[in-house]
Design a protein around this motif. Sequence first.
Motif: not given
Length: 95
Positions: A21-24, A61-66, A73-75
């Motif tokens: 999932w991280c690579h995606k 994965p974990v994403i932090d946007v501001d 999550f997936g794509p």
Amino acid sequence: MEAQVVNPKQVRLFIKPYCGWCHKAVRWLEKHEIEFEEVDVTADEVAFDEMMRLSGQELAPVIDVDGEILADFGPEELASFWKELEDKHAERSAR
């Protein structure tokens, strides 16, 4: 009204190198020409602890946007999350 492009100040993607999932997520961000910092939580204990603090869990994965967080999550979820950010940005710009 047309959605505005999100221009975040900081995008960090917390990943584990063996995570599909991280690579995606990396490919999705690159495809959409979004600049981001890739943080390998398996190589950095402080980063792992921060990922846990931000997301409340150990999965990547974990994403932090501001400061806006999306975890495990997936794509498809990433696309929806980004659309929500665009909508928020458009609302703020319209004020």
